[in-house]
Design an enzyme around this catalytic site. Structure first.
Site, mmCIF file in Angstrom:
data_model
loop_
_atom_site.group_PDB
_atom_site.id
_atom_site.type_symbol
_atom_site.label_atom_id
_atom_site.label_comp_id
_atom_site.label_asym_id
_atom_site.label_seq_id
_atom_site.Cartn_x
_atom_site.Cartn_y
_atom_site.Cartn_z
ATOM 1 C CG ASN A 1 34.231 51.481 78.750
ATOM 2 O OD1 ASN A 1 33.053 51.299 79.024
ATOM 3 N ND2 ASN A 1 34.996 50.536 78.227
ATOM 4 C CG ASN B 1 26.725 47.591 82.133
ATOM 5 O OD1 ASN B 1 27.319 46.530 81.956
ATOM 6 N ND2 ASN B 1 27.207 48.774 81.740
ATOM 7 C CB CYS C 1 39.470 43.826 80.488
ATOM 8 S SG CYS C 1 38.246 43.874 79.186
ATOM 9 N N GLY D 1 24.931 56.967 80.821
ATOM 10 C CA GLY D 1 23.673 57.681 80.632
ATOM 11 C C GLY D 1 23.898 59.178 80.621
ATOM 12 C CG ASN E 1 36.763 47.569 76.964
ATOM 13 O OD1 ASN E 1 37.209 48.473 77.656
ATOM 14 N ND2 ASN E 1 35.857 46.719 77.411
ATOM 15 N N GLY F 1 29.662 58.883 75.769
ATOM 16 C CA GLY F 1 29.336 59.097 77.176
ATOM 17 C C GLY F 1 28.184 60.056 77.349
ATOM 18 C CE LYS G 1 26.460 41.379 74.764
ATOM 19 N NZ LYS G 1 27.418 41.717 75.792
#
Length: 304
Positions: free
Chosen positions: A195, A70, A132, A220, A129, A246, A46
């Site tokens: 992402n 999300n 952000c 998805g 990542n 992805g 995570k």
């Protein structure tokens, strides 16, 4: 004939290319009572920031056709808890590749978190990542600017000297190849893409956004063709390895991603629909390889 699913990722040997994506598999520990984690090629943990975060207000999830949006907001216990608690506990039961996914809101935060991750004996690879918002750069995500993404990459590589560093790219850009090349030039050992895509849903009865944060990350099965295209473009433009991500839901998707140029393949949103999808994909790969007359998965990387 026995099929060889193993791959080499940034100098690391993985028994297969299938990796649950960050944010969709917790810290691995949550599913340990219900599955053998050791069948997985790796686990991307995570997303973790310097300080503990409680995330965004609810509702955080919006369902979509063939996907979801999300806006969890990087809820996590912080880098020290990751290093001192989560990773040691996972390492006791898992012998595969442990990937620390690091997020930050400033270059200094990325640098500090990655330096700690690099010093952790339980972590094998660092995934950065850059989706952000840059709090010192007007709020735009680091990953939407080649200059900003390269700045983060160089800062992290200056302190993370023992572990491979992969930069996870945002797809919400005009030219992802430009940003990928900037990260490569700044010293990245590899890239993860993509992402989530920025999306939104509206509750037409209430006449307001479904998400409390209005917009969020769309993922998805619906995004697979776009992610595949980006993996193809970047893997053919850069010399460093790519982890494709992805919309992956099946063994066939894994093979497609690898033919497009991915060395390893992450499975994201499908884990939330079916927590056992990764073991199922791994189990299905040998028969698919037999059907396609593939003996070694490494042989198909970038063949298209």
């Amino acid at each position: 004939m026995v099929k060889d699913l193993s791959i080499n990722l940034g100098g690391l040997h993985l028994k297969n290319p299938v990796i649950p994506a960050s944010g969709t598999f917790g810290f691995g520990l949550e599913l340990a009572p219900d599955m053998d984690l050791n069948v997985l090629g790796g686990i991307s943990l995570k997303g973790t920031t310097r300080d503990a975060r409680y995330g965004n207000p609810t509702p955080r999830i919006a369902e979509c056709r063939s996907g979801m949006i999300n806006s969890v907001g990087l809820q996590n216990p912080g880098i020290d808890a990751l290093i001192n608690q989560k990773v040691p506990a996972l390492r006791k039961i898992y012998n595969g590749c442990i990937i620390a996914n690091i997020s930050g809101f400033s270059v200094d935060e990325y640098r500090e978190c990655c330096e700690k991750a690099d010093a952790s004996s339980g972590i094998d690879l660092i995934e950065v990542n850059v989706s952000c918002p840059n709090v010192h750069g007007g709020g735009l995500a680091f990953g939407t600017s080649a200059h900003a993404a390269a700045e983060v990459t160089a800062a992290v590589k200056a302190v993370a000297t023992h572990k491979p560093v992969f930069i996870k790219l945002s797809p919400n850009v005009t030219d992802i190849v430009e940003i990928a090349r900037a990260c490569e030039d700044a010293g990245a050992d590899g890239l993860t893409l993509v992402n989530t895509f920025l999306g939104m849903r509206i509750d037409i009865a209430r006449r307001r956004p479904v998400l409390a944060n209005t917009m969020g990350g769309f993922s998805g099965a619906a995004v697979f063709p776009i992610a595949l295209r980006m993996v193809y473009q970047v893997s053919h433009a850069c010399r460093i390895p790519v982890m494709g991500c992805g919309g992956v839901t099946s063994a066939r998707d894994v093979v497609e991603m690898m033919m497009a140029g991915a060395t390893a393949v992450q499975v994201g949103a499908e884990n939330l629909r079916n927590p056992f999808v990764c073991p199922e994909i791994i189990e299905a790969l040998p028969s698919l390889m037999e059907e396609l007359r593939i003996d070694n998965l490494k042989d198909i990387i970038g063949t298209v």
